[in-house]
Enzyme design. Structure first.
Site, mmCIF file in Angstrom:
data_model
loop_
_atom_site.group_PDB
_atom_site.id
_atom_site.type_symbol
_atom_site.label_atom_id
_atom_site.label_comp_id
_atom_site.label_asym_id
_atom_site.label_seq_id
_atom_site.Cartn_x
_atom_site.Cartn_y
_atom_site.Cartn_z
ATOM 1 N N LEU A 1 0.609 -0.994 0.130
ATOM 2 C CA LEU A 1 -0.401 0.333 0.178
ATOM 3 C C LEU A 1 1.211 1.271 0.030
ATOM 4 O O LEU A 1 0.971 1.974 -0.680
ATOM 5 C CB LEU A 1 -0.634 0.105 1.042
ATOM 6 C CG LEU A 1 -1.796 1.333 1.777
ATOM 7 C CD1 LEU A 1 -2.711 1.645 0.179
ATOM 8 C CD2 LEU A 1 -2.660 1.601 2.497
ATOM 9 N N GLU B 1 0.761 0.526 10.544
ATOM 10 C CA GLU B 1 -0.550 0.174 10.432
ATOM 11 C C GLU B 1 -1.184 1.463 10.884
ATOM 12 O O GLU B 1 -2.813 1.866 11.399
ATOM 13 C CB GLU B 1 -1.159 -0.861 11.053
ATOM 14 C CG GLU B 1 -0.081 -2.062 11.000
ATOM 15 C CD GLU B 1 -1.215 -2.644 10.081
ATOM 16 O OE1 GLU B 1 -2.354 -2.617 9.896
ATOM 17 O OE2 GLU B 1 -0.613 -3.429 9.778
#
Length: 375
Positions: free
Chosen positions: A123, A359
């Site tokens: 990502l 995260e």
């Protein structure tokens, strides 16, 4: 240290105890070497797979609940944060493939869970970290497929992955609604040397390069334009896992500090008998228990199919801050012995820092909590 709470049923306690024993015997003896060598722990990873701890929540595999998985993450992290993190990535990939993948893509789950193959979740980019929607990797339609071009950064398993789920823009004008997920096999991407990390040094983080990579149409995971939301849903699970991992780091550090302070004597008695030390330990134990309860609450909400984005963000936010506080204090309680390279608490401290970053940084998580609370 007691670790019981009202969320845990008999099966959860048995699972926790089993994984704790496994981590003590099969993971902890390798933790220092994994850190020193800074290489992916292939041997330990295979043992985790044999124990049935990869893809733990998938119905086709162990079929465990997220609460049970959070216990697995805590126990592994108390032994080695690197090992917990590589298991966490496998869980996230299995989730994406299971819930969004085609039948062909779902076939990747079994070799992932058995440790036969390794995946990556691509990502982030050099200019798209906290602003995940700003990805510049492009996927341009070409006949019956797509051509991908771009660079991904800070990718776990970058140098060892056999395949990756790559987030790329298929419609730049649509912003986050124009981001699509693709399954890409190695050969369609290359990787650089792993970053030289401060902590969690065996997770093989680095860059992926896609240069004119042609993929067929059936490489799309989910649907066109659904990639960003797929990523966000997987991060909701990942943040619960990171929260549990951070609790494990904190618990491991406090356990080391308790062992040291009860054995270290000054002024004719163990330093753990002094009130100043005892109150520090009391505060740290309280912080760990509070963080654990936040993690378990988020897990229970997810298991019940209820909204939990706010609670997952809270859990990761508080647990990672607690991990940093506890590891700093645990090192202080060791005195000079904790400051030595190779000391367990020195490793715990280095491993803890990144839990406040990946995260979703804790600043971004505060934004999520504020948005979900205030609107």
């Amino acid at each position: 240290m007691p670790t019981e709470n009202a969320f845990l049923e008999t099966g959860h306690v048995a699972l926790r105890d089993r994984v704790r024993e496994f981590a003590r015997e099969e993971v902890a003896p390798h933790a220092a070497d994994i850190d020193t060598r800074a290489e992916f722990p292939h041997g330990v990873y295979r043992r985790i797979a044999e124990e049935g701890l990869l893809g733990f929540t998938r119905p086709s595999l162990a079929g465990g609940d997220v609460l049970g998985w959070s216990l697995v993450m805590e126990e592994l992290a108390a032994a080695s944060a690197t090992v917990a993190d590589v298991a966490l990535l496998a869980e996230m990939l299995a989730l994406i493939l299971d819930e969004e993948g085609s039948e062909q893509q779902k076939a990747l789950i079994s070799p992932l869970a058995t440790g036969e193959s390794l995946g990556a979740f691509a990502l982030t980019e050099p200019t798209a970290g906290s602003d995940a929607a700003a990805v510049k990797t492009r996927a341009i339609r070409n006949g019956d497929g797509y051509v991908l071009d771009g660079t991904k950064a800070w990718i776990n398993n970058a140098s060892v992955a056999d395949w990756a789920i790559v987030l790329a823009s298929t419609d730049p004008e649509a912003g986050k609604d124009g981001i699509t997920a693709f399954h890409v096999e190695r050969g369609g991407f290359s990787s650089g040397e792993p970053y030289d990390l401060m902590g969690q040094r065996g997770i093989s983080v680095g860059e992926l390069y896609l240069r004119g990579t042609s993929v067929p149409e059936d490489s799309v995971v989910g649907g066109l334009g659904e990639g960003f939301e797929i990523a966000m849903r997987s991060l909701d699970l990942g943040r619960i896992g990171i929260g549990a991992l951070a609790v494990g780091i904190a618990r491991g550090a406090l356990s080391a500090a308790i062992e040291y302070t009860t054995g270290r004597e000054q002024f004719g008695r163990p330093i753990a008998s002094f009130q100043g030390i005892r109150w520090i330990v009391a505060d740290l134990a309280t912080d760990i228990e509070a963080a654990r309860l936040l993690v378990h609450r988020a897990a229970v909400l997810r298991d019940a199919g209820r909204p939990h984005r706010r609670e997952a963000a809270m859990a990761k936010l508080r647990a990672s801050d607690v991990a940093m506080k506890v590891t700093v204090e645990a090192l202080q309680l060791h005195g000079g012995a904790g400051y030595l390279k190779g000391s367990p608490v020195e490793r715990y401290l280095r491993d803890a820092k990144v839990t406040q970053i990946y995260e979703g940084t804790n600043q971004i998580l505060r934004q999520i909590v504020a948005r979900e609370t205030l609107g």
